[in-house]
Scaffold this motif. Structure first.
Motif, PDB file in Angstrom:
ATOM      1  N   GLN A  53       0.536  -1.393   0.054  1.00  0.00           N
ATOM      2  CA  GLN A  53       0.091   0.019  -0.311  1.00  0.00           C
ATOM      3  C   GLN A  53       0.705   1.797   0.010  1.00  0.00           C
ATOM      4  O   GLN A  53       1.107   2.368   0.531  1.00  0.00           O
ATOM      5  CB  GLN A  53      -1.057   0.074   1.245  1.00  0.00           C
ATOM      6  CG  GLN A  53      -1.717  -0.985   1.300  1.00  0.00           C
ATOM      7  CD  GLN A  53      -2.943  -1.109   0.318  1.00  0.00           C
ATOM      8  OE1 GLN A  53      -3.127   0.079  -0.072  1.00  0.00           O
ATOM      9  NE2 GLN A  53      -3.884  -2.149   0.007  1.00  0.00           N
ATOM     10  N   LEU A  54       2.345   0.909  -0.244  1.00  0.00           N
ATOM     11  CA  LEU A  54       3.027   1.840  -0.150  1.00  0.00           C
ATOM     12  C   LEU A  54       2.595   3.740  -1.135  1.00  0.00           C
ATOM     13  O   LEU A  54       2.885   3.186  -2.137  1.00  0.00           O
ATOM     14  CB  LEU A  54       4.622   1.974   0.054  1.00  0.00           C
ATOM     15  CG  LEU A  54       5.534   2.400   0.524  1.00  0.00           C
ATOM     16  CD1 LEU A  54       5.417   3.483   1.536  1.00  0.00           C
ATOM     17  CD2 LEU A  54       6.938   2.435   0.673  1.00  0.00           C
ATOM     18  N   LYS A  55       2.757   4.332  -0.896  1.00  0.00           N
ATOM     19  CA  LYS A  55       2.135   5.565  -1.262  1.00  0.00           C
ATOM     20  C   LYS A  55       3.559   6.294  -1.688  1.00  0.00           C
ATOM     21  O   LYS A  55       4.315   6.448  -0.429  1.00  0.00           O
ATOM     22  CB  LYS A  55       1.615   6.678  -0.946  1.00  0.00           C
ATOM     23  CG  LYS A  55      -0.355   5.845  -1.236  1.00  0.00           C
ATOM     24  CD  LYS A  55      -1.105   6.971  -1.082  1.00  0.00           C
ATOM     25  CE  LYS A  55      -2.187   6.777  -1.043  1.00  0.00           C
ATOM     26  NZ  LYS A  55      -3.082   6.484  -0.017  1.00  0.00           N
ATOM     27  N   ARG A  56       3.939   7.324  -2.791  1.00  0.00           N
ATOM     28  CA  ARG A  56       5.360   8.140  -3.027  1.00  0.00           C
ATOM     29  C   ARG A  56       5.056   9.352  -1.769  1.00  0.00           C
ATOM     30  O   ARG A  56       6.221   8.774  -0.801  1.00  0.00           O
ATOM     31  CB  ARG A  56       5.986   8.396  -4.126  1.00  0.00           C
ATOM     32  CG  ARG A  56       7.520   9.650  -3.201  1.00  0.00           C
ATOM     33  CD  ARG A  56       7.812   9.540  -5.564  1.00  0.00           C
ATOM     34  NE  ARG A  56       8.198   8.913  -5.827  1.00  0.00           N
ATOM     35  CZ  ARG A  56       9.759   8.114  -5.110  1.00  0.00           C
ATOM     36  NH1 ARG A  56      10.797   9.327  -4.631  1.00  0.00           N
ATOM     37  NH2 ARG A  56      10.117   7.293  -6.221  1.00  0.00           N
ATOM     38  N   SER A  57       3.918   9.653  -1.569  1.00  0.00           N
ATOM     39  CA  SER A  57       4.278  10.688  -0.109  1.00  0.00           C
ATOM     40  C   SER A  57       4.187  10.120   1.733  1.00  0.00           C
ATOM     41  O   SER A  57       4.699  10.895   1.860  1.00  0.00           O
ATOM     42  CB  SER A  57       2.507  11.451  -0.386  1.00  0.00           C
ATOM     43  OG  SER A  57       1.573  10.375  -0.448  1.00  0.00           O
ATOM     44  N   LEU A  66       6.360   7.749   1.313  1.00  0.00           N
ATOM     45  CA  LEU A  66       7.748   7.402   1.774  1.00  0.00           C
ATOM     46  C   LEU A  66       8.190   9.080   2.178  1.00  0.00           C
ATOM     47  O   LEU A  66       9.478   8.740   3.545  1.00  0.00           O
ATOM     48  CB  LEU A  66       8.045   6.762   0.380  1.00  0.00           C
ATOM     49  CG  LEU A  66       9.418   6.728   0.563  1.00  0.00           C
ATOM     50  CD1 LEU A  66       9.766   6.099   1.892  1.00  0.00           C
ATOM     51  CD2 LEU A  66      10.394   6.310  -0.830  1.00  0.00           C
ATOM     52  N   ASN A  67       7.791   9.449   1.888  1.00  0.00           N
ATOM     53  CA  ASN A  67       8.794  10.611   1.731  1.00  0.00           C
ATOM     54  C   ASN A  67       8.768  11.461   3.073  1.00  0.00           C
ATOM     55  O   ASN A  67       9.428  11.773   3.969  1.00  0.00           O
ATOM     56  CB  ASN A  67       8.134  12.554   1.415  1.00  0.00           C
ATOM     57  CG  ASN A  67       8.720  11.886  -0.403  1.00  0.00           C
ATOM     58  OD1 ASN A  67       9.879  11.604  -0.861  1.00  0.00           O
ATOM     59  ND2 ASN A  67       7.832  12.255  -1.631  1.00  0.00           N
ATOM     60  N   SER A  68       7.194  11.100   3.680  1.00  0.00           N
ATOM     61  CA  SER A  68       6.427  11.780   4.658  1.00  0.00           C
ATOM     62  C   SER A  68       7.349  11.362   6.438  1.00  0.00           C
ATOM     63  O   SER A  68       7.474  11.662   7.444  1.00  0.00           O
ATOM     64  CB  SER A  68       4.889  11.319   5.264  1.00  0.00           C
ATOM     65  OG  SER A  68       4.675  11.376   6.437  1.00  0.00           O
TER      66      SER A  68
END
Lengths: 389, 199
Positions: free
Chosen positions: A190-194, A196-198
């Protein structure tokens, strides 16, 4: 009751000693009435019939006179003559009177002198015990003052350490939970890039917080340990003078932080000595505490300076503040135990005394104080670099 | 930064990270819009502590907190005096995270008195945080001062902090509701009184 027995010859002397313990009736009479008894013919007297002494020894003339000095009966003179009656003529009686007066005074004085000596011995004993007590109490007070100072130090440090440790706990638990959700997101795809950055932002910030705060706590514990352990065990070791002085300041941070004052440590960074760091800690703490308590009216910001220098074979440590100074008439007294001009604010008068003892006895240094009213106070401590204590 | 819409791949044979689909631009806009929304419609809370780390850590731990669709706006004060000004200017604070020892040994406790007695703010919830239990032992503090929670700094994991925060927000919300009805009733009462006078 002192007995003065005058014997006329040696035979009588033996007699006298023999009955000396038994008070004869007339002696008692005299003692009671405080009046002279003169008996011209003892065999004919009627006053003391049946006295065993009179019957056994049959004295002829008797005179028994009291020894009175200043209205106070201190003895009896008993004179007898067993050869003649009426032996004690008026003239002799007068002499007896005279002698008895003098004897009374002499006896009284002797007694007084005796008791006086005794009293002096007792009083001296009491005084020396009192002195011992006082000295023991003084010692105890100094000890508890030191303990109280240590207690304050511990409380301040506990607070200072709790905050960074608390921060680290909060930050670490945040990081742990976020990592958990991040891991879940990764594992379930379910990983979203946002995300990850957060997560990366959070991890970076949390790590920074944890690291900084734990380092802060570590440093504080380190210096506190140095200062506290040194303070109580008074161990001797080699240390760099200027850095140790800075460490002492670190442990005083909690108190200094609440004040507008500034403290600086300057001087020669290369000086390393083999001495008692605990003593220095106590001394500097006491100086600073005094400046904080006495030298500044509330809210005035002061500058406290510690400077370390070496001059040929001597090391000189100067502590000065720019506060209200010490009055000239007090300058000589400040190192005395219990001397304080600020008792109502809890000044015990022991701080400088402890400093003095430490400097002179433990560190074998000399300490000088100079002050000018409203300009400030400076303490100068000098000691040889090669102190072989 | 450009995102690539990659298909989800659950097998992790390859090293590349694959991300789930997201419509990046829209999400970004939404995020921005959300943030603005939250600022206008969020719970205001105040952190009072003389240690900057504490502010930083608290914001980190509570940053995503939402309660009843509202987020949190953080205000900061670094001394008791600064706090007095901020609280006076913000009567709608939901809760305050308060340190006890600041410029003096009981700056925090004095502030509590100030808030309840002088500012007469009975709504804001006060959570006392202390690094030094000696200065403010729990039982006497919570009895003698009008605070709503008392925590040691070292026991505050993020979880505990969030629990305390939510409890405080809930209580504040309830108090606001009560206050609102009280005011409504007062208005009603006044209206009735006027009507009665006019009869």
């Amino acid at each position: 009751m002192a007995k003065l027995i005058l014997a006329y010859n040696f035979k009588d002397y033996q007699k006298a000693i023999a009955y000396a313990q038994n008070a004869a009736a007339y002696q008692h009479a005299v003692w009671r009435t405080q009046e002279k008894v003169v008996i011209g013919d003892a065999s004919n007297q009627t006053q003391f019939i049946n006295d065993s002494y009179l019957e056994n020894y049959q004295p002829r003339s008797i005179v028994c006179t009291p020894l009175i000095d200043r209205g106070h009966l201190s003895g009896v003179i008993y004179l007898e003559n067993n050869l003649t009656v009426d032996a004690f003529t008026a003239q002799k009686l007068e002499m007896v009177s005279l002698l008895s007066g003098l004897a009374a005074i002499a006896i009284d004085n002797a007694r007084l002198y005796n008791s006086l000596e005794q009293k002096v011995i007792e009083r001296t004993q009491e005084l020396s015990e009192a002195l011992e007590n006082l000295q023991a109490t003084q010692k105890q007070l100094i000890e508890s003052e030191k303990m109280a100072a240590l207690g304050n130090l511990v409380a301040g440090v506990a607070h200072e350490i709790n905050t960074p440790v608390g921060n680290s706990i909060t930050a670490a638990s945040t990081l742990a939970e976020e990592t958990q959700s991040f891991a879940t997101a990764v594992n379930t795809g379910q990983l979203k890039r946002s995300n990850l950055n957060s997560y990366l932002d959070l991890a970076t910030e949390a790590s920074e917080i944890i690291l900084n705060n734990l380092q802060r706590a570590g440093e504080l514990i380190q210096s506190f340990k140095q200062v506290a352990v040194d303070g109580t065990s008074l161990e001797k070791r080699t240390f760099n003078l200027k850095s140790y002085l800075s460490e002492i300041l670190l442990t005083l941070e909690p108190q200094l932080k609440k004040t507008p004052h500034q403290v600086t440590v300057t001087g020669d960074e290369t000086i390393t000595i083999n001495s008692y760091p605990g003593a220095f800690a106590q001394i500097i703490t006491n100086f600073i505490t005094n400046s904080l308590t006495h030298a500044y009216p509330t809210n005035q910001a002061g500058l406290l300076q510690i400077d370390v220098q070496q001059q040929s074979e001597q090391i000189i440590i100067e502590y000065q503040d720019d506060g209200c100074g010490i009055a000239e008439q007090h300058l000589n007294n400040i190192f005395e135990p219990f001397f304080t001009t600020n008792r109502e604010n809890g000044g015990s008068g022991l701080g400088m005394h402890i400093v003095y003892n430490l400097v002179v006895q433990k560190l074998k240094e000399t300490i000088q104080v100079k002050s000018q009213l409203n300009l400030g106070t400076i303490f100068i401590m000098t000691f040889p670099i090669n102190v072989s204590v | 930064m450009k995102n690539q819409n990659l298909a989800t791949d659950l097998s992790d044979d390859n090293d590349e990270l694959v991300f789930s689909d997201e419509e990046e631009l829209i999400i970004d806009e939404d995020v921005v819009a959300n943030e603005e929304n939250l600022k206008d419609n969020s719970w205001k809370i105040l952190i009072v502590d003389d240690d900057n780390s504490v502010h930083q850590t608290t914001k980190l731990a509570l940053r995503n907190l939402e309660f009843e669709d509202k987020g949190i706006t953080f205000l900061s004060a670094y001394s008791g005096n600064e706090a007095k000004t901020i609280i006076a200017n913000n009567p709608d604070l939901a809760f305050i995270l308060l340190d006890v020892v600041m410029e003096t040994d009981n700056s925090g406790l004095e502030l509590v008195k100030y808030i309840r007695k002088e500012l007469n703010n009975q709504l804001v919830r006060i959570i006392l945080r202390t690094g030094q239990p000696g200065e403010a032992p729990e039982e006497s503090v919570i009895t003698d001062y009008d605070i709503n929670d008392y925590k040691l700094k070292v026991e505050l994991t993020r979880n505990k902090l969030i629990v305390s925060a939510i409890a405080a927000l809930r209580a504040y919300r309830d108090l606001l509701a009560i206050e609102k009805s009280r005011q409504e009733m007062a208005t009603l009462y006044n209206a009735l009184a006027t009507v009665k006078d006019n009869l």
